[in-house]
Structures are given as C-alpha cells and as structure tokens.
Design an enzyme around this catalytic site. Structure first.
Site, PDB file in Angstrom:
ATOM      1  N   GLN A   1     -26.431 -28.019  12.730  1.00  0.00           N
ATOM      2  CA  GLN A   1     -26.430 -27.126  11.557  1.00  0.00           C
ATOM      3  C   GLN A   1     -25.706 -27.808  10.399  1.00  0.00           C
ATOM      4  O   GLN A   1     -24.487 -27.974  10.441  1.00  0.00           O
ATOM      5  CB  GLN A   1     -25.697 -25.823  11.926  1.00  0.00           C
ATOM      6  CG  GLN A   1     -25.495 -24.863  10.783  1.00  0.00           C
ATOM      7  CD  GLN A   1     -24.561 -23.720  11.180  1.00  0.00           C
ATOM      8  OE1 GLN A   1     -23.833 -23.819  12.166  1.00  0.00           O
ATOM      9  NE2 GLN A   1     -24.568 -22.657  10.411  1.00  0.00           N
ATOM     10  N   GLY A   2     -26.449 -28.207   9.376  1.00  0.00           N
ATOM     11  CA  GLY A   2     -25.846 -28.904   8.240  1.00  0.00           C
ATOM     12  C   GLY A   2     -25.635 -27.976   7.065  1.00  0.00           C
ATOM     13  O   GLY A   2     -26.403 -28.008   6.096  1.00  0.00           O
TER      14      GLY A   2
ATOM     15  N   SER B   1     -21.389 -29.929  13.965  1.00  0.00           N
ATOM     16  CA  SER B   1     -21.258 -29.976  15.432  1.00  0.00           C
ATOM     17  C   SER B   1     -22.477 -30.655  16.032  1.00  0.00           C
ATOM     18  O   SER B   1     -23.612 -30.357  15.649  1.00  0.00           O
ATOM     19  CB  SER B   1     -21.151 -28.567  16.014  1.00  0.00           C
ATOM     20  OG  SER B   1     -20.059 -27.888  15.482  1.00  0.00           O
TER      21      SER B   1
ATOM     22  N   GLU C   1     -24.694 -15.874  14.274  1.00  0.00           N
ATOM     23  CA  GLU C   1     -23.662 -16.813  14.699  1.00  0.00           C
ATOM     24  C   GLU C   1     -22.381 -16.056  15.055  1.00  0.00           C
ATOM     25  O   GLU C   1     -21.733 -16.324  16.048  1.00  0.00           O
ATOM     26  CB  GLU C   1     -23.409 -17.822  13.577  1.00  0.00           C
ATOM     27  CG  GLU C   1     -22.326 -18.839  13.906  1.00  0.00           C
ATOM     28  CD  GLU C   1     -22.253 -19.990  12.900  1.00  0.00           C
ATOM     29  OE1 GLU C   1     -22.904 -19.931  11.864  1.00  0.00           O
ATOM     30  OE2 GLU C   1     -21.524 -20.943  13.187  1.00  0.00           O
TER      31      GLU C   1
ATOM     32  N   SER D   1     -21.910 -26.796   5.981  1.00  0.00           N
ATOM     33  CA  SER D   1     -20.625 -27.076   5.311  1.00  0.00           C
ATOM     34  C   SER D   1     -20.602 -28.475   4.700  1.00  0.00           C
ATOM     35  O   SER D   1     -21.217 -29.403   5.220  1.00  0.00           O
ATOM     36  CB  SER D   1     -19.472 -26.970   6.301  1.00  0.00           C
ATOM     37  OG  SER D   1     -19.526 -25.751   6.988  1.00  0.00           O
TER      38      SER D   1
HETATM   39  C1  FAD Z   1     -14.948 -27.027  15.356  1.00  0.00           C
HETATM   40  C2  FAD Z   1     -15.771 -26.741  14.138  1.00  0.00           C
HETATM   41  C3  FAD Z   1     -17.142 -26.793  14.207  1.00  0.00           C
HETATM   42  C4  FAD Z   1     -17.907 -26.563  13.061  1.00  0.00           C
HETATM   43  N1  FAD Z   1     -19.270 -26.699  13.148  1.00  0.00           N
HETATM   44  C5  FAD Z   1     -20.007 -26.588  12.009  1.00  0.00           C
HETATM   45  C6  FAD Z   1     -21.406 -26.862  12.042  1.00  0.00           C
HETATM   46  O1  FAD Z   1     -21.985 -27.194  13.088  1.00  0.00           O
HETATM   47  N2  FAD Z   1     -22.110 -26.783  10.885  1.00  0.00           N
HETATM   48  C7  FAD Z   1     -21.516 -26.413   9.704  1.00  0.00           C
HETATM   49  O2  FAD Z   1     -22.207 -26.335   8.702  1.00  0.00           O
HETATM   50  N3  FAD Z   1     -20.181 -26.159   9.639  1.00  0.00           N
HETATM   51  C8  FAD Z   1     -19.419 -26.247  10.754  1.00  0.00           C
HETATM   52  N4  FAD Z   1     -18.068 -26.016  10.709  1.00  0.00           N
HETATM   53  C9  FAD Z   1     -17.459 -25.722   9.416  1.00  0.00           C
HETATM   54  C10 FAD Z   1     -16.954 -24.309   9.272  1.00  0.00           C
HETATM   55  O3  FAD Z   1     -18.018 -23.425   9.046  1.00  0.00           O
HETATM   56  C11 FAD Z   1     -15.949 -24.347   8.091  1.00  0.00           C
HETATM   57  O4  FAD Z   1     -14.847 -25.116   8.534  1.00  0.00           O
HETATM   58  C12 FAD Z   1     -15.491 -22.968   7.718  1.00  0.00           C
HETATM   59  O5  FAD Z   1     -16.535 -22.239   7.094  1.00  0.00           O
HETATM   60  C13 FAD Z   1     -14.287 -23.038   6.733  1.00  0.00           C
HETATM   61  O6  FAD Z   1     -14.545 -23.879   5.666  1.00  0.00           O
HETATM   62  P1  FAD Z   1     -13.540 -25.060   5.276  1.00  0.00           P
HETATM   63  O7  FAD Z   1     -13.235 -25.853   6.508  1.00  0.00           O
HETATM   64  O8  FAD Z   1     -14.115 -25.780   4.128  1.00  0.00           O
HETATM   65  O9  FAD Z   1     -12.190 -24.340   4.878  1.00  0.00           O
HETATM   66  P2  FAD Z   1     -11.894 -23.620   3.486  1.00  0.00           P
HETATM   67  O10 FAD Z   1     -13.053 -22.818   3.073  1.00  0.00           O
HETATM   68  O11 FAD Z   1     -11.367 -24.651   2.550  1.00  0.00           O
HETATM   69  O12 FAD Z   1     -10.736 -22.655   3.900  1.00  0.00           O
HETATM   70  C14 FAD Z   1      -9.396 -23.115   4.042  1.00  0.00           C
HETATM   71  C15 FAD Z   1      -8.509 -21.912   4.244  1.00  0.00           C
HETATM   72  O13 FAD Z   1      -8.581 -21.068   3.104  1.00  0.00           O
HETATM   73  C16 FAD Z   1      -8.927 -19.754   3.469  1.00  0.00           C
HETATM   74  N5  FAD Z   1      -9.824 -19.188   2.460  1.00  0.00           N
HETATM   75  C17 FAD Z   1     -10.942 -19.752   1.940  1.00  0.00           C
HETATM   76  N6  FAD Z   1     -11.533 -18.907   1.064  1.00  0.00           N
HETATM   77  C18 FAD Z   1     -10.788 -17.783   1.052  1.00  0.00           C
HETATM   78  C19 FAD Z   1     -10.896 -16.548   0.357  1.00  0.00           C
HETATM   79  N7  FAD Z   1     -11.908 -16.286  -0.486  1.00  0.00           N
HETATM   80  N8  FAD Z   1      -9.946 -15.604   0.587  1.00  0.00           N
HETATM   81  C20 FAD Z   1      -8.932 -15.837   1.449  1.00  0.00           C
HETATM   82  N9  FAD Z   1      -8.775 -16.998   2.118  1.00  0.00           N
HETATM   83  C21 FAD Z   1      -9.700 -17.959   1.942  1.00  0.00           C
HETATM   84  C22 FAD Z   1      -9.654 -19.900   4.815  1.00  0.00           C
HETATM   85  O14 FAD Z   1      -9.540 -18.752   5.617  1.00  0.00           O
HETATM   86  C23 FAD Z   1      -8.912 -21.059   5.444  1.00  0.00           C
HETATM   87  O15 FAD Z   1      -7.747 -20.604   6.070  1.00  0.00           O
HETATM   88  C24 FAD Z   1     -17.284 -26.228  11.841  1.00  0.00           C
HETATM   89  C25 FAD Z   1     -15.893 -26.142  11.774  1.00  0.00           C
HETATM   90  C26 FAD Z   1     -15.127 -26.410  12.897  1.00  0.00           C
HETATM   91  C27 FAD Z   1     -13.638 -26.350  12.771  1.00  0.00           C
END
Ligand code: FAD
Length: 403
Positions: free
Chosen positions: A127-128, A162, A245, A130
C-alpha cells in the site's frame, strides 16, 4: 429458535479445526507463535496459498469473486480457530484493502486480472499511501502521475510501505491534478513493483526487523488501464479502504493469543517462591486487561454482525482501531514485565529474525520468552500504523460527538 449470530456452531468450528490440523505446517505455526507482530510476511503468503487450495484465502469476499459466502459468525469462528492454532493471519493489503476496492469500482479487466491472483495467494500487494510529510495529513501527498497518451509517468517517494520488498504489486495514491483542491486531485493507481524506476529501500524497525520500506518512483511508466475508478476520485476510494483497514486493525485475535501466552508465562514465572499468576496484584492487572479485551471482542462482534448503531461507521472503525492498538501494547508490556530479564534474552538486532528455530532448543530459557522486548518495542508502531492515535481521536470527536 435459530440464532442470528451463532458463534458456537460446533460443526463449523470442527470443520475449520480439521482443516488446520491437516494443513498448517508445524514449523509455520511455531514461527507464527514466536515472532513479533510485524514479522512473517512469507509465511503469511504461504498460508494464504494453502487456504486457497480449499477456497478459503479471501473468505469475506463475495462468492462470485472467490469468497466463501460464510456468515459473519462463521468468518469470526474461522479467524478464531485458525489464529488460536497459530496459523498466520490473512495477508492484509490484497484481501482486505485493494481487493474490496477493485470489487467495488475496478474495471472488468482489472477484476479479471487481479482478483483471482489475490484469491489464490499468488500476488503479494503493498500500500503506497504515506509519504515523508504526508502521513496523517495524507491529502498533502506529492507523488505525481502525469498522463502521457496511454500511460501515466509517476514520480515521487512513498514511506513506511509495509512488505514493499516482497510485493508483486502496489496500490498507490498519486496526484493527477496539482491545480485541484488537495483531496480532489488524487488518483488510485496500480503499479507493478518490478517496473523500471521503482526502487525499494528498507527501513528497519526498532527490533531489527525489516517490515517497512521507502519506495522511490522515478518516472515510472504505468499503463492508464491501471487507474482504478475515475481519475481524481482516488481520495474517495482510499477513505473506504481505510475504514476496512481500521476494523481489521482491532487485532483482537492477536491480542487474545498473546493474553493466553501471558497467562502461560505467569503460571511458570515465580516471585518469592510463588507462581506469578497467584500474586494478587498481578492477578488484578491481568483480570483488568482480560475484561478490556473481552469488551473489545464484543464490540468487534457487534460491528461484524452489522448491529445498527446511531454512531457513524467512521467513528466506530476508528474506535476499534484505537482501542485494539492500545490493548496490543498493554498485553505486550505486561508480558515483558512478567518475564523480567528473560524478555531481553534474544533482543539483539543481529539475531533477528526471532523465528530462528535454533533458539527453541535452548533449555535454559523458555521459548515463550523469545525476544519479547523486541516485540514490545515494535508495537510502539501499533498506535501509529493505519492512522495515528491522536488522529483517530479527532475522527471520533468529530463524527461521534460533533465536536
Ligand atoms: C509499522 C508501520 C507500517 C506502516 N505501513 C504502511 C503502509 O503499508 N502503507 C502506507 O501508506 N503507510 C504505512 N504506514 C504509515 C502510517 O500510515 C503513518 O505512519 C501514519 O498515518 C502517521 O503518519 P506519520 O508517520 O507521517 O506521522 P505524523 O502524521 O507526522 O504524526 C506524528 C504525530 O503527530 C500527531 N498528529 C498528526 N496530525 C495530528 C492532528 N491533526 N491532531 C493531533 N495530532 C496529530 C500524530 O498522532 C502523531 O503522534 C505504516 C506505519 C508504520 C509505523
């Protein structure tokens, strides 16, 4: 009177148990039992192919696309029985995410081409969505897809993808109209992961495991026929998918198995000459956790059974995801506490994967102790992956309470 949601259908359970007994390889079950939550992609795909021989690899799909036609209760029993026996879960991205989107809005050609290969366990998907700078705020994604004749030219970077290193195909969110409002210029594209211009680089998790990746797309040529649904409507399809999901990511079966392991640990470990499970303070914490988990189980069952609820579906799925991921962390934390120093035994990045069967022969350290600390550390990700905790809380506040 016949029950509408009979989760104690003995004949059905016996059928699943018999299948598992005859078809789940012992070494696969051992690895599944001892590995951390994000491990085991190859076993997951191999188990999917075994299930497919019996027509069970996508049991929740409509029958005409390879599903089983089971009731919600039967689906629950299937998952419960297979997971209790330490079978790997179903693959996630194909059967739960892209498959249902293709069934809903894919072209006939896409359905013919892709669905049977998901239902047979042949194709592994990733899934691409993020990107760096576009996780919670997914609508700000910057990967572009420019239409040239019968192709799109895709360039950009995805992050946290992932299983991209194992995947045959990926479903990507790409920006097809940079001038439109953020959510309106996004499309849903299927990309062959072996296309020229696709580069996958590992991002190593806290315990040393390789599960997530960076994916670089450098002028990748993607046939226009791989566009799913309509151009610039990708956001809408993605929202439907993310709902699915979050329901699955309640991960109640995983937590129930781990709770059973926690009890096993507590029966063996001793404090001041007494089994930990007989320690009153510990018992109270264990009981509290079990009650919370049981409440989650009933919530999942109610949603699966389609019980009417005044709260919008989006808030429910976010609540299940939130609660489920928090409980996963709590169970893992209590396991590590119960094990004390033994939980550290095999936590060493160089020694991963934890499934290395050599550790099973070490008589001085019980197999159940293997790499618990490493597993617990990776579970920090459970409240981030699939939608971060605070963002889920915002969704619930908005949809359920109108805040
Ligand atoms: C193990 C793992 C597997 C994953 N697999 C996939 C995958 O296969 N495909 C894919 O596309 N993505 C994947 N992801 C990505 C995942 O969907 C994102 O990590 C997640 O959506 C959070 O985005 P970010 O990491 O950019 O954090 P950010 O969005 O930068 O968030 C950082 C922090 O800020 C907080 N925050 C952000 N916005 C707000 C808001 N509006 N209000 C309050 N707090 C906020 C969040 O809660 C978090 O604590 C994976 C992530 C992990 C850790």
């Amino acid at each position: 009177m016949e029950s509408r949601f009979d989760i104690e259908d003995a004949a059905f359970r016996a059928l699943v148990r018999e299948f598992v007994r005859d078809n789940l390889p012992a070494d696969m079950a051992w690895r599944t039992r001892h590995r951390s939550f994000y491990g085991g992609h190859r076993d997951i795909m191999a188990w999917s192919r075994i299930l497919a021989r019996n027509g069970w690899a996508v049991p929740h799909w409509p029958v005409e696309h390879g599903g089983t036609g089971w009731t919600a209760a039967q689906l629950h029993m299937f998952h419960e029985e297979t997971r209790r026996a330490d079978a790997p879960p179903l693959p996630y991205q194909g059967p739960y995410l892209v498959g249902p989107v293709l069934i809903a809005v894919g072209s006939d050609e896409q359905k013919r081409r892709f669905l049977p290969r998901i239902a047979s366990g042949e194709d592994c998907w990733c899934q691409g969505f993020s990107e760096p700078g576009a996780g919670s705020d997914l609508a700000s994604l910057r990967t572009t897809a420019l239409r040239r004749a019968d192709h799109y030219v895709v360039s950009g970077q995805k992050l946290w993808t992932s299983a991209a290193h194992e995947a045959d195909w990926g479903f990507f969110l790409v920006r097809t109209d940079p001038s439109a409002r953020p959510q309106q210029g996004i499309s849903f594209l299927l990309i062959d992961m072996r296309s020229p211009g696709v580069t996958v680089r590992p991002v190593i998790l806290l315990n040393g495991e390789h599960h997530v990746n960076e994916v670089f797309l450098d002028e990748v040529l993607v046939p226009a026929a791989n566009l799913v649904g309509e151009e610039n409507k990708g956001w809408h399809y993605a929202k439907t998918l993310l709902g699915a999901e979050r329901t699955v990511s309640a991960e109640v079966y995983w937590s129930e198995n781990e709770l059973a392991k926690l009890k096993e640990i507590a029966r063996r470990e001793r404090v001041r000459g007494t089994a930990l499970i007989d320690d009153e303070a510990f018992r109270r914490r264990l009981a509290y956790l079990e009650i919370e988990l049981r409440a989650l189980r009933y919530s999942v069952l109610r949603v699966s059974a389609g019980e009417p609820d005044p709260v919008p579906e989006g808030a429910i799925t976010s609540a299940l995801k939130l609660r489920g991921s928090e409980l996963m962390q709590k169970v893992a934390e209590l396991q590590v506490e119960a094990l004390g120093p033994k939980a550290m035994r095999y936590f060493d990045a160089a020694e991963f994967p934890v499934s290395d069967a050599a550790h099973a022969d070490d008589p001085s350290w019980p197999a159940y102790a293997i790499a618990k600390t490493g597993g617990q550390l990776t579970l920090r990700a459970a409240t981030i992956a699939g939608g971060a905790r605070d963002v889920q809380k915002n969704i619930i506040a908005k949809l359920a309470f109108g805040l």
